[in-house]
Enzyme design. Structure first.
Site, PDB file in Angstrom:
ATOM      1  N   ILE A 107       0.869  -1.174   0.000  1.00 14.23           N
ATOM      2  CA  ILE A 107       0.000   0.000   0.000  1.00 14.23           C
ATOM      3  C   ILE A 107       0.908   1.226   0.000  1.00 14.23           C
ATOM      4  O   ILE A 107       1.940   1.250   0.669  1.00 14.23           O
ATOM      5  CB  ILE A 107      -0.954   0.005   1.211  1.00 14.23           C
ATOM      6  CG1 ILE A 107      -1.918   1.194   1.137  1.00 14.23           C
ATOM      7  CG2 ILE A 107      -0.205  -0.018   2.535  1.00 14.23           C
ATOM      8  CD1 ILE A 107      -3.048   1.116   2.164  1.00 14.23           C
ATOM      9  N   ILE A 138       4.826  -1.110   2.879  1.00 14.06           N
ATOM     10  CA  ILE A 138       4.539   0.293   2.626  1.00 14.06           C
ATOM     11  C   ILE A 138       5.379   0.753   1.436  1.00 14.06           C
ATOM     12  O   ILE A 138       6.607   0.613   1.438  1.00 14.06           O
ATOM     13  CB  ILE A 138       4.850   1.155   3.866  1.00 14.06           C
ATOM     14  CG1 ILE A 138       4.131   0.592   5.102  1.00 14.06           C
ATOM     15  CG2 ILE A 138       4.443   2.598   3.597  1.00 14.06           C
ATOM     16  CD1 ILE A 138       2.625   0.486   4.985  1.00 14.06           C
ATOM     17  N   LYS A 139       4.697   1.297   0.423  1.00 13.04           N
ATOM     18  CA  LYS A 139       5.392   1.774  -0.772  1.00 13.04           C
ATOM     19  C   LYS A 139       5.832   3.218  -0.566  1.00 13.04           C
ATOM     20  O   LYS A 139       5.018   4.085  -0.246  1.00 13.04           O
ATOM     21  CB  LYS A 139       4.487   1.676  -2.002  1.00 13.04           C
ATOM     22  CG  LYS A 139       4.220   0.259  -2.442  1.00 13.04           C
ATOM     23  CD  LYS A 139       3.338   0.206  -3.671  1.00 13.04           C
ATOM     24  CE  LYS A 139       4.105   0.494  -4.932  1.00 13.04           C
ATOM     25  NZ  LYS A 139       3.263   0.266  -6.147  1.00 13.04           N
ATOM     26  N   ILE A 140       7.113   3.459  -0.775  1.00 13.52           N
ATOM     27  CA  ILE A 140       7.706   4.785  -0.634  1.00 13.52           C
ATOM     28  C   ILE A 140       8.436   5.117  -1.937  1.00 13.52           C
ATOM     29  O   ILE A 140       9.280   4.341  -2.391  1.00 13.52           O
ATOM     30  CB  ILE A 140       8.696   4.817   0.544  1.00 13.52           C
ATOM     31  CG1 ILE A 140       7.969   4.545   1.864  1.00 13.52           C
ATOM     32  CG2 ILE A 140       9.440   6.150   0.596  1.00 13.52           C
ATOM     33  CD1 ILE A 140       8.891   4.459   3.065  1.00 13.52           C
TER      34      ILE A 140
END
Length: 364
Positions: A107, A138-140
């Site tokens: 996400i 977690i997409k960064i």
């Protein structure tokens, strides 16, 4: 044998670049996992934009959340978190069966924060707590501002999918940020075994940018469609070189897992190329390939799984040198692609919020 399953046997994990509520509720995701060897899932604002705008599946939740006084961003986050939680639950047995290597679901933090380290870190922490699943990621964005956030998340034991990588140089910086996070954890006597990360290296968009620049030049015929794969092959070479360093070996001895390259944007944009063009070229051990539905179906139907990456790595320097001689400034192209990628996801985020606002006006 199912070609998708065969990719897994060759060491490449197939993830799904798609999420929508009917996929989760219909049993189709369970079928993909059991029959097609699907090993994970990625999402982004564009995927959620299509899911929310293209169906009525979310209308009841939008109405309920709006009645609670939630704003459009809060409604979006709530439905996105709910979908990711359901997907994580579906993948949880695989997550444990693979020793926490696969079965991960991503996400994304708001792309509007791509150039703000502190805000990215804050949102990553909040999303991690909100999803509250060990197999969430977690997409960064791998922007300069994202590098410190990547390190900070790894230190905290947050699984990270670094997205929007186009250049090998930036990928090297991302590797460094990942290793620094692991080293800080080790110095604090924190476990390294459960921390997962992938680096999403975008492929086809590079050719979509460079092929038109080549135009009708003398070199176009032999160079068209070559830049993206050659660029990705050099990224894979850097990954392999990193695993051979004393720095990595010390971390691996403490239980660290590699940050695998994830091939993103592997659908074919140019109809002149086969629909599995980028998938076939980048079959490689210790990698992930995230496929949208059409590409996944095409590979299931007529994929020819075989490890070809080593041939690509061998030929990549010469191909990129020839592109440079033809006037292609790859560094400039990849900088532009990073900027465009951030803006594209930001535009999708704004669009999905506008869609939710419209639906709130109609439903409440």
């Amino acid at each position: 044998m199912n070609p998708l399953v065969r990719l897994g046997e060759l060491g490449q994990s197939v993830w799904y670049d798609y999420i929508t509520r009917d996929l989760l509720r219909s049993g189709e995701l369970t079928r993909l996992i059991s029959q097609d060897g699907l090993r994970g899932m990625t999402s982004n604002p564009t995927i959620f934009e299509k899911a929310v705008a293209g169906s009525r599946l979310y209308d009841d939740d939008i109405r309920r959340l709006a009645d609670q006084g939630r704003s459009a961003p809060e409604v979006f986050e709530a439905i996105a978190v709910s979908d990711v939680q359901q997907a994580c639950d579906a993948f949880l047995p695989l997550y444990h069966a693979t020793g926490r290597t696969d079965g991960l679901v991503s996400i994304e933090v708001s792309p509007a924060l791509a150039h703000d380290t502190d805000a990215t870190m804050h949102e990553a922490e909040r999303l991690w707590r909100g999803v509250s699943r060990p197999n969430a990621m977690i997409k960064i964005p791998g922007t300069p501002a994202g590098l410190s956030a990547i390190t900070g998340c790894i230190v905290q034991g947050i699984n990270v999918n670094v997205t929007l990588l186009f250049s090998v140089q930036r990928y090297g910086e991302v590797i460094g940020a990942f290793l620094e996070g692991l080293e800080q954890r080790r110095r604090s006597n924190l476990a390294l075994e459960g921390v997962a990360s992938v680096a999403s290296f975008f492929v086809s968009r590079v050719d979509s940018k460079i092929d038109p620049i080549l135009g009708r030049s003398e070199a176009a015929g032999r160079l068209r469609g070559k830049a993206a794969i050659a660029n990705a092959c050099l990224a894979y070479r850097l990954f392999q070189e990193t695993l051979a360093t004393p720095r990595w070996k010390r971390l691996a001895q403490s239980g660290a897992r590699p940050q695998r390259p994830l091939w993103a944007s592997t659908s074919t944009k140019d109809p002149r190329y086969p629909d599995t063009y980028y998938v076939e070229a980048l079959v490689a051990p210790q990698t992930v390939n995230t496929l949208p539905p059409e590409t996944l179906a095409a590979y299931r139907d007529h994929g020819r799984p075989e490890v070809r990456i080593h041939e690509g790595v061998a030929g990549a320097p010469a191909e990129l040198a020839e592109l440079e001689n033809a006037g292609i400034d790859l560094a400039r192209v990849t900088r532009e692609l990073e900027d465009e990628g951030v803006e594209k996801f930001a535009a999708s985020y704004r669009s999905v919020l506008a869609t939710i606002d419209t639906k709130i006006g109609l439903l409440v």
